[in-house]
Design an enzyme around this catalytic site. Structure first.
Site, PDB file in Angstrom:
ATOM      1  N   GLY A 309      14.326  64.226  55.308  1.00 10.29           N
ATOM      2  CA  GLY A 309      14.107  63.364  56.476  1.00 10.29           C
ATOM      3  C   GLY A 309      14.380  64.100  57.766  1.00 10.29           C
ATOM      4  O   GLY A 309      15.100  65.114  57.787  1.00 10.29           O
ATOM      5  N   ARG A 517      45.151  39.219  48.884  1.00 11.68           N
ATOM      6  CA  ARG A 517      45.616  38.585  47.643  1.00 11.68           C
ATOM      7  C   ARG A 517      45.860  37.112  47.935  1.00 11.68           C
ATOM      8  O   ARG A 517      46.034  36.705  49.078  1.00 11.68           O
ATOM      9  CB  ARG A 517      46.918  39.224  47.170  1.00 11.68           C
ATOM     10  N   HIS A 518      45.913  36.327  46.892  1.00 10.37           N
ATOM     11  CA  HIS A 518      46.292  34.916  47.027  1.00 10.37           C
ATOM     12  C   HIS A 518      47.723  34.830  47.565  1.00 10.37           C
ATOM     13  O   HIS A 518      48.480  35.810  47.494  1.00 10.37           O
ATOM     14  CB  HIS A 518      46.223  34.245  45.650  1.00 10.37           C
ATOM     15  N   ASN A 524      54.224  34.615  40.175  1.00 10.78           N
ATOM     16  CA  ASN A 524      54.737  35.762  40.936  1.00 10.78           C
ATOM     17  C   ASN A 524      56.251  35.634  41.087  1.00 10.78           C
ATOM     18  O   ASN A 524      56.994  36.599  40.927  1.00 10.78           O
ATOM     19  CB  ASN A 524      54.135  35.838  42.344  1.00 10.78           C
ATOM     20  N   ARG A 569      45.189  30.017  41.950  1.00 11.74           N
ATOM     21  CA  ARG A 569      45.968  30.557  43.066  1.00 11.74           C
ATOM     22  C   ARG A 569      45.084  31.083  44.206  1.00 11.74           C
ATOM     23  O   ARG A 569      45.491  31.066  45.361  1.00 11.74           O
ATOM     24  CB  ARG A 569      46.984  31.600  42.580  1.00 11.74           C
ATOM     25  N   GLU A 590      41.723  37.985  38.006  1.00  8.73           N
ATOM     26  CA  GLU A 590      42.678  39.093  37.829  1.00  8.73           C
ATOM     27  C   GLU A 590      42.429  39.816  36.509  1.00  8.73           C
ATOM     28  O   GLU A 590      41.829  39.251  35.576  1.00  8.73           O
ATOM     29  CB  GLU A 590      44.123  38.540  37.896  1.00  8.73           C
ATOM     30  N   TYR A 601      57.046  42.128  32.869  1.00  8.54           N
ATOM     31  CA  TYR A 601      56.990  43.529  32.454  1.00  8.54           C
ATOM     32  C   TYR A 601      58.179  43.854  31.535  1.00  8.54           C
ATOM     33  O   TYR A 601      58.057  44.614  30.583  1.00  8.54           O
ATOM     34  CB  TYR A 601      56.982  44.465  33.673  1.00  8.54           C
ATOM     35  N   HIS A 656      42.994  39.118  43.585  1.00  8.86           N
ATOM     36  CA  HIS A 656      44.263  39.456  42.923  1.00  8.86           C
ATOM     37  C   HIS A 656      44.549  40.956  43.044  1.00  8.86           C
ATOM     38  O   HIS A 656      43.652  41.742  43.348  1.00  8.86           O
ATOM     39  CB  HIS A 656      44.173  39.082  41.447  1.00  8.86           C
ATOM     40  N   VAL A 659      42.314  43.598  41.011  1.00 14.69           N
ATOM     41  CA  VAL A 659      40.921  43.507  41.467  1.00 14.69           C
ATOM     42  C   VAL A 659      40.790  44.069  42.881  1.00 14.69           C
ATOM     43  O   VAL A 659      39.868  44.832  43.188  1.00 14.69           O
ATOM     44  CB  VAL A 659      40.469  42.027  41.410  1.00 14.69           C
TER      45      VAL A 659
HETATM   46  O1  F6P Z   1      51.867  40.536  39.030  1.00 12.89           O
HETATM   47  C1  F6P Z   1      50.739  40.033  39.639  1.00 12.89           C
HETATM   48  C2  F6P Z   1      49.495  40.577  38.993  1.00 12.89           C
HETATM   49  O2  F6P Z   1      48.396  40.093  39.726  1.00 12.89           O
HETATM   50  C3  F6P Z   1      49.322  40.254  37.504  1.00 12.89           C
HETATM   51  O3  F6P Z   1      48.731  39.040  37.248  1.00 12.89           O
HETATM   52  C4  F6P Z   1      48.518  41.436  37.022  1.00 12.89           C
HETATM   53  O4  F6P Z   1      48.584  41.611  35.625  1.00 12.89           O
HETATM   54  C5  F6P Z   1      49.153  42.540  37.800  1.00 12.89           C
HETATM   55  O5  F6P Z   1      49.458  42.017  39.066  1.00 12.89           O
HETATM   56  C6  F6P Z   1      48.278  43.763  37.969  1.00 12.89           C
HETATM   57  O6  F6P Z   1      49.048  44.816  38.487  1.00 12.89           O
HETATM   58  P1  F6P Z   1      49.506  46.015  37.534  1.00 12.89           P
HETATM   59  O7  F6P Z   1      48.221  46.610  37.059  1.00 12.89           O
HETATM   60  O8  F6P Z   1      50.278  46.922  38.432  1.00 12.89           O
HETATM   61  O9  F6P Z   1      50.314  45.490  36.381  1.00 12.89           O
END
Ligand code: F6P
Length: 704
Positions: A309, A517-518, A524, A569, A590, A601, A656, A659
Site C-alpha cells: 500500500g 470486575r463485578h 469473594n 454478581r 468466570e 484456595y 470476572h 476473563v
Molecule cells: O476469586 C475470584 C475469582 O473470580 C474466582 O471465581 C476465579 O476462580 C478466580 O478469581 C480466578 O483467578 P485465579 O486464576 O487467580 O485463581
C-alpha cells in the site's frame, strides 16, 4: 433477543429522544404490584405488530419479573405510526374469562406515548375494581446495536436463566434532577484516576522487530546514537538465539473432560516437546496447528502476511493490530517493519528524493533493507516462528516478486493490500506520521515535514502497482468501520480465514472500552472461587458508584452498551446503570473451576494438593478437572474480542477476574504466559481508549 426487558420502575411514560433518528423502537410495558388473582395473568393485546388483531385469545402474556412486577417488551419499527394496545387479564392457558382494562386504547405515535400514563383499571365485578400502576417506555435502538444484541444472544446459544433476567435489557435514564440527570453525577472522575501499569502508546513501527544483529539494542533516538549504532551493528546480521517462551506442544484434553486423573490437569512439556513449533493454545487453534503440521505442505506451517500500500494508508496500524490478535490467540507472530531497518541502515533523515522511482541508489538501498528484513523473518520462521507480518509499501510487482522468490519452499505469502480513497483519513494519517514517525522526529518545522512527506507520497504514487498476483486480501476503504470492501483471492486454511474475519471486523475509529470486575460478592468475602452468589454490602455500593460513573463518563454516548456475564454478581453490578442496552454473554462467565468450584484456595491445597501444585506450575495451561484452563477462556473470548473490535460505540464490560485478565491482555498486548498473573483489582475501572495509533489506558479506582 430475549422477550423480556428490565426497565427502571421510576420511569413512567418516557418518549423516545428526538435525537435518536432511525433505528428500531424497543418498547417496554410494566405492571406493578400485581399479584395473580384467580390464576389471571396480565396480558397485552392490540394492533399490528403488537398482536396483529384485537383478538383477546392472541393476547401476549406479560412475564413475571419479580414477585409483583410483570413485564412485556418487544421491538417495533419506528415508522409505525400508531401502536394501539390495551392490558387485559386472562388465564395463562387461554381459558376464558378475560377482563379488558377500562378506558380508551393506549397509543404510541412515532414512538411517543400519547397522553399521560394512567393506572390500569380492571373491573372484576360491579364492586370490585383492581388498580395497577404501569410503566410504559420506548427507546430507539440503532439497528447496529440490535444486530449486536441479536448476535450476542445467538452466539451464547443459550439464553441465561439466571434469576429469569433476559439476555438483552434496557433500562431508563433516571429522571431525578431538573435536566433528567441524577444529582450524584456531579462527581469529578479525575479524582478517581490511579496510575496504570501499562506503557503509553508508542508509534507502532518502533515496537516491531529489530534487525538481528541489533537484537538487544533499542532503535537509536538521536543522530549521534544512530551513527554509532550504524557503524557498530548494521551490515553484520548474525544468527540469534531463540527468545520468548511462548512455544511448545500443547495437547488439548478437551473441555469438560470427565477424566479425573491424578494430577493430570496440567500438561507439562518435555524438552523435546518444547522445541516443537506448535503454538501454546487450546481448542480450535491447537487443532488447526496439529492438522497443518501433520497434513499441510511444509511451507504452509509458516505464513507471511506481506503488506502492500501507499504510505499513510494505515498499514503499520493494521499490521500492529493483526500481530496483537494473532499473538493473543496463541500464534507465534512477529511484526517486521522495513522502515525501521531503513532508518537503522541509512538514518532517519532521508528526504523525499530517496524514495524516487528514478533514483537507482535509493531503489537499491530500499530493496536491500527489504531483503534484510525478509531474511530475518524467514530465519525466525525456520527456528519455529509461525506468522510473520512484513510491513512495507511493497508497492511494485518487482518488489513482490523478489519477496516471493525468497519465500519459495519456506513460507506461504499472503499479500494484504490496504487501499484508502478517503482524503480525510489520508490527511489524518499524514499528520500523525509527521507527529509520530521517527522519520520526522528531528524536523522541527511541521509544514516542512508535511511538504516533504507529500513529495514522498507522490514518488510512490508514480510507481504504484496494485496487487494482482498470488494469494491476497485487499482492504478497500475499511478504516472507518463503515462500509468499504474486502476482496480475497486464492485464499484458504484456518489461519487465513481467521485473519480475514478479523480484518473485516476491525476499524480504526476511536472509542473507549471500560473493563471492570463485578462488585465484591459474598463468595469473594469468604474466599471461595467460582459460585454464583450475590453482592456483598460493599459490592452493592460499588454497583451504585459504577452506575454514577458510567452515566457521567458516557453521558454523550447514546449508542454505548453494557455487557455482563450470565452470573448474578455481574448482572447485579450493572443493574443500576440506566439508559443503555445490557447484553449478557455466557462467554464472559468466570473461568470454570470444575470440581473446585465453591472451594477456597486453602481447601484445594489441603484436599487436592496435586491439582494445587499443577496449577501453580503452569497456571496458563492448567485445566481444572471438569473445568477450564486460561487457554480455554481465551479461546471462548475470541467472539467477544471480535465484537469489541467491530463496535464503533463505547462498551462497558462487567465481568470476572480471569476473563478480564484475558481481555485486558489482548488490548495491552501482554504475552500469554503473563495473563494468569495480571493484577485485576476489584472496584476499579480500566478504560481502554481504542485509537488510530494504538491503545491507551486509564484507570479509575472508585473504592477499596
Ligand atoms: O476469586 C475470584 C475469582 O473470580 C474466582 O471465581 C476465579 O476462580 C478466580 O478469581 C480466578 O483467578 P485465579 O486464576 O487467580 O485463581
Amino acid at each position: 433477543m430475549g422477550t423480556g426487558s428490565s426497565i427502571n420502575l421510576d420511569a413512567i411514560s418516557h418518549g423516545a429522544g428526538d435525537d435518536h433518528a432511525g433505528g428500531q423502537l424497543y418498547v417496554s410495558l410494566k405492571m406493578e404490584s400485581y399479584t395473580p388473582k384467580a390464576d389471571l395473568v396480565p396480558h397485552v393485546y392490540g394492533s399490528v405488530p403488537l398482536v396483529g388483531s384485537w383478538d383477546p385469545s392472541k393476547a401476549l402474556p406479560m412475564e413475571r419479573e419479580s414477585s409483583s412486577m410483570w413485564q412485556l417488551s418487544f421491538v417495533a419499527s419506528p415508522n409505525h405510526d400508531t401502536l394501539d394496545f390495551k392490558f387485559l387479564l386472562k388465564s395463562k392457558d387461554n381459558n376464558e374469562p378475560f377482563i379488558v382494562e377500562e378506558g380508551p386504547n393506549r397509543q404510541f405515535m412515532g414512538g411517543t406515548l400519547q397522553g399521560v400514563t394512567r393506572l390500569a383499571l380492571f373491573r372484576l365485578t360491579t364492586d370490585e375494581v383492581l388498580e395497577y400502576r404501569v410503566c410504559i417506555k420506548a427507546d430507539r435502538v440503532s439497528p447496529f446495536d440490535l444486530a449486536a444484541s441479536w448476535r450476542a444472544y445467538q452466539e451464547n446459544l443459550e439464553p441465561s436463566t439466571v434469576r429469569g433476567i433476559p439476555d438483552v435489557s434496557i433500562n431508563a435514564i433516571p429522571e431525578d434532577g431538573e435536566n433528567g440527570m441524577s444529582s450524584s453525577l456531579d462527581l469529578d472522575l479525575e479524582q478517581y484516576v490511579v496510575p496504570s501499569p501499562s506503557t503509553p502508546v508508542v508509534y507502532a513501527a518502533n515496537l516491531t522487530e529489530n534487525p538481528r544483529s541489533l537484537k538487544h539494542n533499542k532503535e537509536p533516538a538521536t543522530i549521534k546514537e544512530r551513527e554509532v549504532s550504524k557503524s557498530k551493528s548494521v551490515g553484520t546480521f548474525s544468527p540469534l538465539e531463540k527468545e520468548d517462551g511462548q512455544q511448545g506442544l500443547f495437547v488439548d484434553r478437551g473441555v469438560g473432560s470427565s477424566r479425573l486423573v491424578k494430577s493430570a490437569s496440567a500438561t507439562h512439556l518435555s524438552d523435546s516437546e518444547s522445541k516443537n513449533s506448535m503454538p501454546a493454545a487450546a481448542g480450535a487453534v491447537a487443532a488447526a496447528a496439529v492438522a497443518d503440521q501433520m497434513l499441510g505442505p511444509k511451507e504452509d506451517m509458516h505464513l507471511a502476511i506481506v503488506l502492500v500500500g501507499l504510505p499513510a494508508r494505515g498499514k503499520t496500524f493494521t499490521a500492529a493490530k493483526l500481530t496483537r490478535y494473532l499473538r493473543w490467540l496463541g500464534h507465534d507472530t512477529k511484526h517486521f517493519n522495513v522502515g525501521k531497518y531503513r532508518r537503522l541502515k541509512h538514518g532517519a533523515t532521508l528526504s523525499a528524493d530517496f524514495f524516487r522511482g528514478d533514483n537507482p541508489d535509493g531503489m537499491e538501498a530500499r530493496n536491500e533493507v527489504a531483503a534484510l528484513a525478509m531474511d530475518d523473518m524467514i530465519s525466525w520462521m525456520q527456528e519455529g516462528g509461525q506468522v510473520g507480518i512484513f510491513d512495507a509499501t511493497n508497492s511494485t510487482s518487482q518488489r513482490r516478486n523478489m519477496l516471493m522468490k525468497m519465500a519459495e519452499g519456506k513460507c506461504k505469502i499472503i499479500f494484504l493490500e490496504t487501499i484508502c480513497n478517503d482524503p480525510q483519513i489520508i490527511e489524518r494519517n499524514i499528520r500523525l506520521k509527521i507527529q509520530q514517525s521517527p522519520d520526522y522526529a528531528e524536523e522541527t518545522d511541521f509544514e516542512a515535514g508535511y511538504q516533504d512527506f507529500k513529495r514522498r507520497l507522490d514518488n510512490y504514487e508514480k510507481m504504484y502497482e496494485p496487487v494482482n498476483e498470488g494469494s491476497y486480501i485487499k482492504m478497500i476503504d475499511m478504516a472507518s468501520g463503515q462500509g468499504g470492501q474486502i476482496q480475497v483471492n486464492n485464499l484458504g486454511g484456518y489461519l487465513p480465514g481467521r485473519i480475514v474475519f478479523f480484518l473485516v471486523n476491525t476499524h480504526l475509529t476511536p472509542r473507549p472500552i471500560l473493563l471492570t470486575r463485578h462488585g465484591e460478592s459474598r463468595d469473594n468475602l469468604r474466599g471461595r472461587i467460582g459460585g454464583d452468589t450475590v453482592l456483598s454490602g460493599k459490592g452493592e455500593v460499588y454497583a451504585k458508584k459504577l452506575s454514577n460513573f458510567v452515566e457521567k463518563r458516557l453521558k454523550n454516548e447514546r449508542a454505548a452498551s453494557i455487557w455482563t456475564s450470565t452470573l448474578q454478581r455481574t448482572i447485579l453490578t450493572a443493574n443500576q446503570i440506566a439508559g443503555f442496552p445490557k447484553i449478557q454473554w455466557r462467554a464472559l462467565d468466570e473461568i470454570n473451576a470444575g470440581v473446585c468450584d465453591g472451594m477456597t484456595y486453602e481447601e484445594i491445597k489441603k484436599n487436592m494438593p496435586e491439582e494445587y501444585e499443577s496449577r501453580k506450575k503452569d497456571k496458563l495451561r492448567y485445566r481444572y478437572p471438569r473445568g477450564e484452563s486460561y487457554l480455554d477462556v481465551i479461546q471462548r473470548l475470541e467472539p467477544v474480542i471480535i465484537e469489541l473490535e467491530r463496535q464503533r460505540a463505547p462498551v462497558v464490560v462487567v465481568s470476572h477476574q480471569a476473563v478480564l485478565r484475558a481481555l485486558y491482555a489482548y488490548f495491552a498486548d501482554k504475552p500469554l504466559k503473563e495473563i494468569p498473573h495480571i493484577e485485576m483489582p476489584l472496584h476499579t475501572i480500566i478504560e481502554i481508549q481504542m485509537g488510530v495509533t494504538g491503545v491507551q489506558e486509564k484507570r479509575y479506582k472508585l473504592m477499596d
